[in-house]
Design a protein around this motif. Structure first.
Motif, PDB file in Angstrom:
ATOM      1  N   GLN A 106       0.758  -1.204  -0.085  1.00 47.69           N
ATOM      2  CA  GLN A 106      -0.003  -0.049   0.163  1.00 47.69           C
ATOM      3  C   GLN A 106       0.914   1.317  -0.071  1.00 47.69           C
ATOM      4  OE1 GLN A 106      -2.277  -0.694   3.516  1.00 47.69           O
ATOM      5  NE2 GLN A 106      -4.165  -0.695   2.189  1.00 47.69           N
ATOM      6  N   ARG A 107       2.075   1.131   0.677  1.00 49.56           N
ATOM      7  CA  ARG A 107       2.952   2.259   0.736  1.00 49.56           C
ATOM      8  C   ARG A 107       4.455   1.878   0.820  1.00 49.56           C
ATOM      9  NH1 ARG A 107       1.640   4.519   6.586  1.00 49.56           N
ATOM     10  NH2 ARG A 107       1.880   2.423   7.720  1.00 49.56           N
ATOM     11  N   ILE A 108       5.221   2.791   0.501  1.00 48.66           N
ATOM     12  CA  ILE A 108       6.711   2.628   0.723  1.00 48.66           C
ATOM     13  C   ILE A 108       7.139   3.647   1.596  1.00 48.66           C
ATOM     14  CG2 ILE A 108       9.012   2.767  -0.499  1.00 48.66           C
ATOM     15  CD1 ILE A 108       7.351   2.067  -3.217  1.00 48.66           C
ATOM     16  N   ARG A 109       8.043   3.188   2.500  1.00 47.69           N
ATOM     17  CA  ARG A 109       8.628   3.892   3.614  1.00 47.69           C
ATOM     18  C   ARG A 109      10.123   3.812   3.397  1.00 47.69           C
ATOM     19  NH1 ARG A 109       5.235   2.699   9.247  1.00 47.69           N
ATOM     20  NH2 ARG A 109       3.396   4.006   8.772  1.00 47.69           N
ATOM     21  N   LEU A 110      10.724   4.757   4.084  1.00 50.31           N
ATOM     22  CA  LEU A 110      12.273   4.701   4.116  1.00 50.31           C
ATOM     23  C   LEU A 110      12.546   5.857   4.941  1.00 50.31           C
ATOM     24  CD1 LEU A 110      13.678   7.424   2.491  1.00 50.31           C
ATOM     25  CD2 LEU A 110      12.034   6.480   0.726  1.00 50.31           C
ATOM     26  N   ASP A 111      13.948   5.604   5.638  1.00 47.05           N
ATOM     27  CA  ASP A 111      14.527   6.723   6.179  1.00 47.05           C
ATOM     28  C   ASP A 111      15.898   7.262   5.679  1.00 47.05           C
ATOM     29  OD1 ASP A 111      12.971   6.149   8.921  1.00 47.05           O
ATOM     30  OD2 ASP A 111      13.791   4.101   8.635  1.00 47.05           O
ATOM     31  N   ALA A 112      15.817   8.621   5.996  1.00 42.88           N
ATOM     32  CA  ALA A 112      17.045   9.491   5.179  1.00 42.88           C
ATOM     33  C   ALA A 112      17.443  10.155   6.602  1.00 42.88           C
ATOM     34  CB  ALA A 112      16.640  10.336   4.445  1.00 42.88           C
ATOM     35  N   ARG A 113      18.994  10.444   6.503  1.00 42.21           N
ATOM     36  CA  ARG A 113      19.627  11.311   7.556  1.00 42.21           C
ATOM     37  C   ARG A 113      19.025  12.719   7.487  1.00 42.21           C
ATOM     38  NH1 ARG A 113      25.205   9.522   9.000  1.00 42.21           N
ATOM     39  NH2 ARG A 113      25.632  11.630   9.159  1.00 42.21           N
ATOM     40  N   ALA A 119      19.191  13.886  -0.592  1.00 48.64           N
ATOM     41  CA  ALA A 119      18.365  12.641  -0.576  1.00 48.64           C
ATOM     42  C   ALA A 119      16.805  13.162  -0.280  1.00 48.64           C
ATOM     43  CB  ALA A 119      18.796  11.673   0.537  1.00 48.64           C
ATOM     44  N   ARG A 120      16.805  13.918   0.688  1.00 52.84           N
ATOM     45  CA  ARG A 120      15.298  14.234   1.078  1.00 52.84           C
ATOM     46  C   ARG A 120      14.597  15.015  -0.135  1.00 52.84           C
ATOM     47  NH1 ARG A 120      16.081  17.601   6.446  1.00 52.84           N
ATOM     48  NH2 ARG A 120      13.815  17.633   6.196  1.00 52.84           N
ATOM     49  N   THR A 121      15.645  15.919  -0.799  1.00 54.76           N
ATOM     50  CA  THR A 121      14.743  16.617  -1.822  1.00 54.76           C
ATOM     51  C   THR A 121      14.423  15.615  -3.010  1.00 54.76           C
ATOM     52  OG1 THR A 121      16.154  18.519  -1.450  1.00 54.76           O
ATOM     53  CG2 THR A 121      15.500  18.307  -3.877  1.00 54.76           C
ATOM     54  N   PHE A 122      15.460  14.597  -3.217  1.00 54.27           N
ATOM     55  CA  PHE A 122      15.299  13.593  -4.269  1.00 54.27           C
ATOM     56  C   PHE A 122      13.884  12.917  -3.805  1.00 54.27           C
ATOM     57  CE2 PHE A 122      15.496   8.901  -5.451  1.00 54.27           C
ATOM     58  CZ  PHE A 122      15.645   9.177  -6.959  1.00 54.27           C
ATOM     59  N   TYR A 123      13.813  12.465  -2.802  1.00 56.18           N
ATOM     60  CA  TYR A 123      12.592  11.321  -2.629  1.00 56.18           C
ATOM     61  C   TYR A 123      11.105  12.506  -2.523  1.00 56.18           C
ATOM     62  CZ  TYR A 123      15.377   7.855  -1.416  1.00 56.18           C
ATOM     63  OH  TYR A 123      16.374   6.702  -1.407  1.00 56.18           O
ATOM     64  N   HIS A 126       9.795  12.855  -5.683  1.00 56.80           N
ATOM     65  CA  HIS A 126       9.373  11.698  -6.181  1.00 56.80           C
ATOM     66  C   HIS A 126       8.047  11.401  -5.507  1.00 56.80           C
ATOM     67  CE1 HIS A 126      13.221  11.384  -8.478  1.00 56.80           C
ATOM     68  NE2 HIS A 126      12.270  10.521  -8.986  1.00 56.80           N
ATOM     69  N   GLY A 127       7.303  12.201  -4.770  1.00 51.21           N
ATOM     70  CA  GLY A 127       6.207  11.952  -4.037  1.00 51.21           C
ATOM     71  C   GLY A 127       6.198  11.730  -2.716  1.00 51.21           C
ATOM     72  N   TYR A 128       7.474  11.362  -2.128  1.00 53.12           N
ATOM     73  CA  TYR A 128       7.616  11.036  -0.829  1.00 53.12           C
ATOM     74  C   TYR A 128       7.260  12.113   0.077  1.00 53.12           C
ATOM     75  CZ  TYR A 128       8.990   6.600  -2.301  1.00 53.12           C
ATOM     76  OH  TYR A 128       9.049   5.243  -3.125  1.00 53.12           O
ATOM     77  N   HIS A 129       6.678  12.147   1.385  1.00 52.33           N
ATOM     78  CA  HIS A 129       6.365  13.216   2.203  1.00 52.33           C
ATOM     79  C   HIS A 129       6.994  12.651   3.481  1.00 52.33           C
ATOM     80  CE1 HIS A 129       3.345  14.467  -0.454  1.00 52.33           C
ATOM     81  NE2 HIS A 129       3.015  13.378  -0.525  1.00 52.33           N
ATOM     82  N   GLU A 130       7.668  13.815   4.160  1.00 50.18           N
ATOM     83  CA  GLU A 130       8.210  13.686   5.404  1.00 50.18           C
ATOM     84  C   GLU A 130       7.241  13.404   6.387  1.00 50.18           C
ATOM     85  OE1 GLU A 130      11.393  16.447   5.720  1.00 50.18           O
ATOM     86  OE2 GLU A 130      12.323  15.809   4.004  1.00 50.18           O
ATOM     87  N   VAL A 131       7.135  12.258   7.471  1.00 50.49           N
ATOM     88  CA  VAL A 131       6.120  12.254   8.178  1.00 50.49           C
ATOM     89  C   VAL A 131       6.550  12.087   9.612  1.00 50.49           C
ATOM     90  CG1 VAL A 131       4.530  11.200   6.644  1.00 50.49           C
ATOM     91  CG2 VAL A 131       6.300   9.592   8.118  1.00 50.49           C
ATOM     92  N   ALA A 132       8.144  11.847   9.986  1.00 49.40           N
ATOM     93  CA  ALA A 132       8.448  11.781  11.401  1.00 49.40           C
ATOM     94  C   ALA A 132       9.813  12.040  11.426  1.00 49.40           C
ATOM     95  CB  ALA A 132       8.264  10.398  11.891  1.00 49.40           C
ATOM     96  N   ILE A 145      14.843  11.057   9.329  1.00 50.87           N
ATOM     97  CA  ILE A 145      13.704  11.533   8.535  1.00 50.87           C
ATOM     98  C   ILE A 145      12.871  10.066   8.108  1.00 50.87           C
ATOM     99  CG2 ILE A 145      12.348  12.937   7.106  1.00 50.87           C
ATOM    100  CD1 ILE A 145      13.732  14.570   9.456  1.00 50.87           C
ATOM    101  N   ARG A 146      11.640   9.900   8.584  1.00 47.76           N
ATOM    102  CA  ARG A 146      10.965   8.947   7.847  1.00 47.76           C
ATOM    103  C   ARG A 146      10.034   9.639   6.970  1.00 47.76           C
ATOM    104  NH1 ARG A 146       8.836   3.740   9.208  1.00 47.76           N
ATOM    105  NH2 ARG A 146      10.956   3.729   9.624  1.00 47.76           N
ATOM    106  N   LEU A 147      10.151   8.989   5.753  1.00 42.34           N
ATOM    107  CA  LEU A 147       9.427   9.392   4.594  1.00 42.34           C
ATOM    108  C   LEU A 147       8.501   8.308   3.856  1.00 42.34           C
ATOM    109  CD1 LEU A 147      12.627  10.535   3.995  1.00 42.34           C
ATOM    110  CD2 LEU A 147      11.452  11.898   2.265  1.00 42.34           C
TER     111      LEU A 147
END
Length: 157
Positions: A106-113, A119-123, A126-132, A145-147
């Motif tokens: 249903q969704r894809i999650r990832l973590d970035a420093r 990396a945060r800009t790249f994601y 591509h439609g990823y939102h920072e959630v935590a 940062i959880r995206l």
């Protein structure tokens, strides 16, 4: 997006180069946890996709995605410095997203420093939102940062 050379699933012979790229481009300044043995386990795990882009000069990019019950988790994604901004990362991410969708995620999650603005800009692009924010997530004390990106609504089956 189609790239040349094409994206393919990794084979055991790719493990050493993937581990070296993880150490150089992802785990720099952190303890090296994605050593060849761990990468090999991921390659052989039926619940994980390890995708690569190889060229004559060797490994250009790789991504590792784990499939959980209803989500997918993008564990690692890296592109060699000299190959960045040429579409390899975007093509690899889109390939992994399509695979996750076919697998029923249903969704894809990832973590970035938190300090990795590129990396945060790249994601984000591509439609990823920072959630935590995960305070002190990394061993050097840097926050994570959880995206996430929803592939289909939470109530869809």
């Amino acid at each position: 997006m189609t790239v040349d050379p094409p994206i393919r699933l990794a084979d055991p012979a790719d493990a050493d180069e993937i581990a070296a790229m993880s150490r150089e481009f992802i785990e720099h300044g952190l303890p090296w946890t994605w050593r060849p043995g761990r990468v090999l386990k991921a390659i052989l795990n039926p619940e994980t996709n390890v995708a690569v882009i190889r060229a004559e000069r060797g490994l250009v990019a790789f991504g590792i995605m784990e499939y959980l019950e209803s989500d997918a988790y993008l564990v690692l994604l890296a592109v060699r410095a000299e190959s960045r901004r040429r579409g390899f990362g975007s093509a690899l991410l889109e390939w992994l997203e399509a695979s996750a969708s076919v697998a029923g995620a249903q969704r894809i999650r990832l973590d970035a420093r938190r300090d990795n603005a590129a990396a945060r800009t790249f994601y984000n692009e591509h439609g990823y939102h920072e959630v935590a924010i995960n305070r002190g997530r990394y061993s050097d004390g840097v926050d994570g940062i959880r995206l996430e990106k929803w592939l289909r609504p939470a109530n869809a089956r």
